[in-house]
Design an enzyme around this catalytic site. Structure first.
Site, short mmCIF file in Angstrom:
data_model
loop_
_atom_site.label_atom_id
_atom_site.label_comp_id
_atom_site.label_asym_id
_atom_site.label_seq_id
_atom_site.Cartn_x
_atom_site.Cartn_y
_atom_site.Cartn_z
N GLU A 81 -24.76 13.34 -118.25
CA GLU A 81 -24.24 14.10 -117.11
C GLU A 81 -25.39 14.45 -116.17
O GLU A 81 -26.46 14.85 -116.60
CB GLU A 81 -23.53 15.35 -117.63
CG GLU A 81 -22.74 16.10 -116.58
CD GLU A 81 -23.62 16.98 -115.73
OE1 GLU A 81 -23.50 16.90 -114.49
OE2 GLU A 81 -24.43 17.73 -116.31
N SER A 82 -25.16 14.30 -114.86
CA SER A 82 -26.25 14.32 -113.89
C SER A 82 -26.93 15.68 -113.75
O SER A 82 -28.16 15.75 -113.62
CB SER A 82 -25.75 13.85 -112.53
OG SER A 82 -24.70 14.67 -112.06
N LYS A 83 -26.17 16.78 -113.76
CA LYS A 83 -26.82 18.09 -113.61
C LYS A 83 -27.70 18.38 -114.82
O LYS A 83 -28.81 18.92 -114.67
CB LYS A 83 -25.79 19.20 -113.44
CG LYS A 83 -26.43 20.57 -113.17
CD LYS A 83 -25.41 21.61 -112.82
CE LYS A 83 -26.07 22.95 -112.49
NZ LYS A 83 -25.09 23.98 -112.09
N CYS A 179 -16.02 14.34 -107.96
CA CYS A 179 -16.49 14.73 -109.29
C CYS A 179 -15.31 15.27 -110.09
O CYS A 179 -14.57 16.13 -109.59
CB CYS A 179 -17.58 15.79 -109.17
SG CYS A 179 -18.07 16.50 -110.76
N ASP A 186 -18.44 12.51 -103.84
CA ASP A 186 -19.58 11.64 -104.12
C ASP A 186 -19.42 10.40 -103.24
O ASP A 186 -18.40 9.71 -103.30
CB ASP A 186 -19.59 11.21 -105.60
CG ASP A 186 -19.80 12.37 -106.54
OD1 ASP A 186 -20.72 13.19 -106.28
OD2 ASP A 186 -19.07 12.47 -107.54
N HIS A 218 -19.14 8.55 -111.67
CA HIS A 218 -19.59 7.34 -110.96
C HIS A 218 -19.41 6.09 -111.82
O HIS A 218 -18.85 5.08 -111.37
CB HIS A 218 -21.08 7.45 -110.60
CG HIS A 218 -21.48 8.64 -109.79
ND1 HIS A 218 -21.20 9.93 -110.16
CD2 HIS A 218 -22.19 8.73 -108.64
CE1 HIS A 218 -21.71 10.77 -109.26
NE2 HIS A 218 -22.31 10.05 -108.32
N GLU A 219 -19.91 6.16 -113.04
CA GLU A 219 -19.88 4.99 -113.93
C GLU A 219 -18.44 4.55 -114.22
O GLU A 219 -18.14 3.36 -114.29
CB GLU A 219 -20.59 5.32 -115.24
CG GLU A 219 -22.05 5.70 -115.08
CD GLU A 219 -22.29 7.21 -114.89
OE1 GLU A 219 -23.41 7.67 -115.16
OE2 GLU A 219 -21.34 7.92 -114.46
N ARG A 247 -27.97 13.37 -105.14
CA ARG A 247 -27.54 14.75 -105.37
C ARG A 247 -28.48 15.36 -106.40
O ARG A 247 -28.68 14.79 -107.47
CB ARG A 247 -26.09 14.81 -105.85
CG ARG A 247 -25.63 16.24 -106.13
CD ARG A 247 -24.20 16.30 -106.58
NE ARG A 247 -23.27 16.01 -105.49
CZ ARG A 247 -21.95 16.07 -105.61
NH1 ARG A 247 -21.40 16.36 -106.76
NH2 ARG A 247 -21.18 15.81 -104.57
#
Length: 271
Positions: A81-83, A179, A186, A218-219, A247
């Protein structure tokens, strides 16, 4: 870990100490089962991340800064997870390493543990021309007569002509998804290279615009698009990549290929 531990959408204080436990893995299995993707998977590829806020201290307490390019194989059981990725990388800012080799080994070890397999990491100086903005190859379809269909994306939106076999590279700057946790937009450029029945460009653009209110990571969006084009048009080969805008100091660029393809390895101007 369960979704209650997810940091996305929560106010989180700055972490000033090394904290690999911040990395939050999300199993790929659930989304792939929802797409009815078979095993073995009908694609290969990687999730390519650029990390623009990568920094640590050397043995003299001098700050080092790099741009990192991570390559996370699509075959890993988890995505990250990006965050949580951003917070983990920032937790390295005040950590002392003897040299770059030690820093990179630590980062690769931690991220690999989160996703469940070995990841790749290359680093660049901030002014390295290798990470200068580039442009996708092929034809931009954004002027085609595509319209937002005001409904969820569906493979049936795609049209192709079996009587016209082509090889072409296409791209659009108009991919927008949401998201699934925060609902925030996004933005991405979608690029594809295929050989097979000719895709109708207007229909393809309308299909891309259908993601405008679609909520997925995204993926997962990229794997859905790949599956839909494969099922609808049956190309001889298909290479597909989305270049999502930055981001939190990170951009994500999932690449999926029917086989033998290599990602373009570029960063776009708006990233």
């Amino acid at each position: 870990m369960n979704r209650d531990d997810l940091l996305l959408g929560k106010q989180v204080p700055v972490v000033n100490h090394y904290a690999p436990e911040l990395l939050f893995p999300i199993p790929r299995r659930e989304a792939r089962e929802a797409l009815a993707l078979p095993e073995p998977l009908p694609f290969e590829g990687a999730d390519i991340w650029h990390a623009y806020e990568l920094s640590w201290l050397d043995s003299d307490d001098k700050a080092q800064v790099r741009v990192g390019r991570f390559s996370i194989p699509a075959s890993t059981p988890n995505l990250v997870e990006s965050k949580s990725f951003k917070l983990y990388l920032n937790s390295l800012n005040n950590l002392v390493f003897d040299d770059d080799t030690a820093a990179l080994a630590c980062i690769v070890r931690d991220v690999s543990a989160a996703v469940g397999a070995e990841v790749g990491l290359a680093v660049f100086d901030p002014d390295d021309p290798a990470i200068a903005p580039g442009q996708p190859s092929g034809e931009c379809i954004d002027s085609a007569f595509g319209r937002w269909p005001r409904r969820e994306p569906d493979a049936a939106m795609l049209q192709c002509d079996p009587a016209s076999l082509v090889e072409e590279q296409l791209y659009s700057h108009l991919l927008r998804s949401l998201c699934p946790v925060t609902g925030q937009p996004d933005w991405a450029t979608l690029w594809l290279h295929y050989r097979g029945p000719a895709l109708d460009h207007a229909a393809l653009l309308s299909y891309i615009l259908a993601y405008r209110e679609h909520q997925e990571f995204h993926e997962q969006c990229v794997e859905r698009i790949f599956r839909d084009i494969q099922q609808r048009c049956r190309p001889e080969f298909l290479h597909l990549q989305a270049f999502y805008t930055r981001r939190g100091g990170l951009d994500i660029n999932p690449f999926r290929s029917s086989g033998g393809g290599q990602p373009p390895w570029l960063r776009l101007a708006r990233q």
